[in-house]
Motif scaffolding. Sequence first.
Motif, mmCIF file in Angstrom:
data_model
loop_
_atom_site.group_PDB
_atom_site.id
_atom_site.type_symbol
_atom_site.label_atom_id
_atom_site.label_comp_id
_atom_site.label_asym_id
_atom_site.label_seq_id
_atom_site.Cartn_x
_atom_site.Cartn_y
_atom_site.Cartn_z
ATOM 1 N N LYS A 1 -29.047 63.757 13.520
ATOM 2 C CA LYS A 1 -29.061 64.563 12.294
ATOM 3 C C LYS A 1 -29.385 63.709 11.075
ATOM 4 O O LYS A 1 -29.936 64.197 10.091
ATOM 5 C CB LYS A 1 -27.706 65.240 12.111
ATOM 6 C CG LYS A 1 -27.362 66.187 13.238
ATOM 7 C CD LYS A 1 -25.918 66.656 13.145
ATOM 8 C CE LYS A 1 -25.563 67.389 14.429
ATOM 9 N NZ LYS A 1 -24.127 67.543 14.586
ATOM 10 N N ASN A 2 -29.006 62.425 11.145
ATOM 11 C CA ASN A 2 -29.251 61.466 10.066
ATOM 12 C C ASN A 2 -29.082 60.067 10.644
ATOM 13 O O ASN A 2 -28.812 59.918 11.837
ATOM 14 C CB ASN A 2 -28.308 61.723 8.878
ATOM 15 C CG ASN A 2 -26.851 61.748 9.303
ATOM 16 O OD1 ASN A 2 -26.407 60.938 10.110
ATOM 17 N ND2 ASN A 2 -26.087 62.701 8.765
ATOM 18 N N GLN A 3 -29.230 59.052 9.807
ATOM 19 C CA GLN A 3 -29.137 57.671 10.293
ATOM 20 C C GLN A 3 -27.763 57.357 10.882
ATOM 21 O O GLN A 3 -27.661 56.705 11.918
ATOM 22 C CB GLN A 3 -29.453 56.677 9.171
ATOM 23 C CG GLN A 3 -30.941 56.536 8.870
ATOM 24 C CD GLN A 3 -31.706 55.914 10.014
ATOM 25 O OE1 GLN A 3 -32.291 56.614 10.828
ATOM 26 N NE2 GLN A 3 -31.714 54.604 10.082
ATOM 27 N N ALA A 4 -26.701 57.804 10.229
ATOM 28 C CA ALA A 4 -25.353 57.530 10.725
ATOM 29 C C ALA A 4 -25.149 58.168 12.099
ATOM 30 O O ALA A 4 -24.549 57.559 12.997
ATOM 31 C CB ALA A 4 -24.299 58.040 9.732
ATOM 32 N N HIS A 5 -25.657 59.367 12.279
ATOM 33 C CA HIS A 5 -25.535 60.041 13.573
ATOM 34 C C HIS A 5 -26.344 59.299 14.634
ATOM 35 O O HIS A 5 -25.883 59.128 15.766
ATOM 36 C CB HIS A 5 -26.000 61.499 13.434
ATOM 37 C CG HIS A 5 -25.788 62.313 14.669
ATOM 38 N ND1 HIS A 5 -26.768 63.129 15.183
ATOM 39 C CD2 HIS A 5 -24.723 62.442 15.501
ATOM 40 C CE1 HIS A 5 -26.314 63.725 16.278
ATOM 41 N NE2 HIS A 5 -25.077 63.315 16.496
ATOM 42 N N LEU A 6 -27.533 58.829 14.274
ATOM 43 C CA LEU A 6 -28.359 58.083 15.223
ATOM 44 C C LEU A 6 -27.659 56.784 15.646
ATOM 45 O O LEU A 6 -27.699 56.413 16.818
ATOM 46 C CB LEU A 6 -29.741 57.787 14.630
ATOM 47 C CG LEU A 6 -30.769 57.204 15.583
ATOM 48 C CD1 LEU A 6 -31.078 58.175 16.724
ATOM 49 C CD2 LEU A 6 -32.053 56.857 14.838
ATOM 50 N N VAL A 7 -27.006 56.116 14.709
ATOM 51 C CA VAL A 7 -26.259 54.898 15.037
ATOM 52 C C VAL A 7 -25.137 55.235 16.019
ATOM 53 O O VAL A 7 -24.902 54.505 16.990
ATOM 54 C CB VAL A 7 -25.706 54.226 13.763
ATOM 55 C CG1 VAL A 7 -24.699 53.130 14.100
ATOM 56 C CG2 VAL A 7 -26.847 53.657 12.936
ATOM 57 N N ARG A 8 -24.446 56.335 15.804
ATOM 58 C CA ARG A 8 -23.377 56.762 16.722
ATOM 59 C C ARG A 8 -23.945 57.035 18.114
ATOM 60 O O ARG A 8 -23.367 56.637 19.133
ATOM 61 C CB ARG A 8 -22.694 58.005 16.156
ATOM 62 C CG ARG A 8 -21.537 58.487 16.989
ATOM 63 C CD ARG A 8 -20.756 59.597 16.251
ATOM 64 N NE ARG A 8 -19.798 60.174 17.158
ATOM 65 C CZ ARG A 8 -19.874 61.408 17.652
ATOM 66 N NH1 ARG A 8 -20.856 62.213 17.282
ATOM 67 N NH2 ARG A 8 -18.974 61.855 18.492
ATOM 68 N N LEU A 9 -25.086 57.710 18.172
ATOM 69 C CA LEU A 9 -25.730 57.979 19.464
ATOM 70 C C LEU A 9 -26.117 56.672 20.154
ATOM 71 O O LEU A 9 -25.934 56.517 21.362
ATOM 72 C CB LEU A 9 -26.957 58.874 19.273
ATOM 73 C CG LEU A 9 -26.678 60.280 18.727
ATOM 74 C CD1 LEU A 9 -27.984 60.959 18.319
ATOM 75 C CD2 LEU A 9 -25.899 61.117 19.733
ATOM 76 N N ALA A 10 -26.650 55.725 19.375
ATOM 77 C CA ALA A 10 -27.020 54.412 19.929
ATOM 78 C C ALA A 10 -25.791 53.710 20.496
ATOM 79 O O ALA A 10 -25.866 53.066 21.548
ATOM 80 C CB ALA A 10 -27.689 53.554 18.856
ATOM 81 N N TRP A 11 -24.655 53.838 19.828
ATOM 82 C CA TRP A 11 -23.427 53.228 20.331
ATOM 83 C C TRP A 11 -23.069 53.804 21.698
ATOM 84 O O TRP A 11 -22.730 53.068 22.617
ATOM 85 C CB TRP A 11 -22.271 53.432 19.346
ATOM 86 C CG TRP A 11 -21.039 52.737 19.826
ATOM 87 C CD1 TRP A 11 -20.671 51.445 19.554
ATOM 88 C CD2 TRP A 11 -20.040 53.256 20.707
ATOM 89 N NE1 TRP A 11 -19.502 51.142 20.218
ATOM 90 C CE2 TRP A 11 -19.083 52.248 20.932
ATOM 91 C CE3 TRP A 11 -19.854 54.483 21.338
ATOM 92 C CZ2 TRP A 11 -17.975 52.418 21.749
ATOM 93 C CZ3 TRP A 11 -18.742 54.660 22.154
ATOM 94 C CH2 TRP A 11 -17.816 53.633 22.348
#
Length: 157
Positions: A82-92
Amino acid sequence: MLTVSAHLPAAEVAQEFFATVTLEAGERRLRRRSLRLSTGEDILLDFPATITLDDGDGLELSDGRLVGIKAAREPLYEVTGKNQAHLVRLAWHIGNRHLPAQLEGERLLIRRDHVIREMLVGLGARVCDVEAPFSPEHGAYHGHSHGTENHALRLQR
């Protein structure tokens, strides 16, 4: 059979390739292997340690000619958030499962796995099937011939 005498990172390739070899991500991490070129010729790669070949790299042959490395297109998932923070969470979550991933600014690329797809969708990700060259991030302890040294890996024969 011709042998490889040097590995040149793409940034150091200064001449045209006479032939290419197309390899998937897993095939581009190697130490000793016979490779079939686009010309039909076979060459032998035999390095003292395992290396990872990247798209655009060159292999100098014992006769001085240069072979180009091409990253093969592979069946992958494109993961966006949904945004950069969400993408970082998905990457984690992907990293927590020790899955190879190609990290890009607005998306992640991973190998297809229906269980992982369901997990990511459950976390709110958008997951699309794509076919693209795959160059996953290497782990922190991964030895890589490019390293901080910016020169060709030459074999001592």
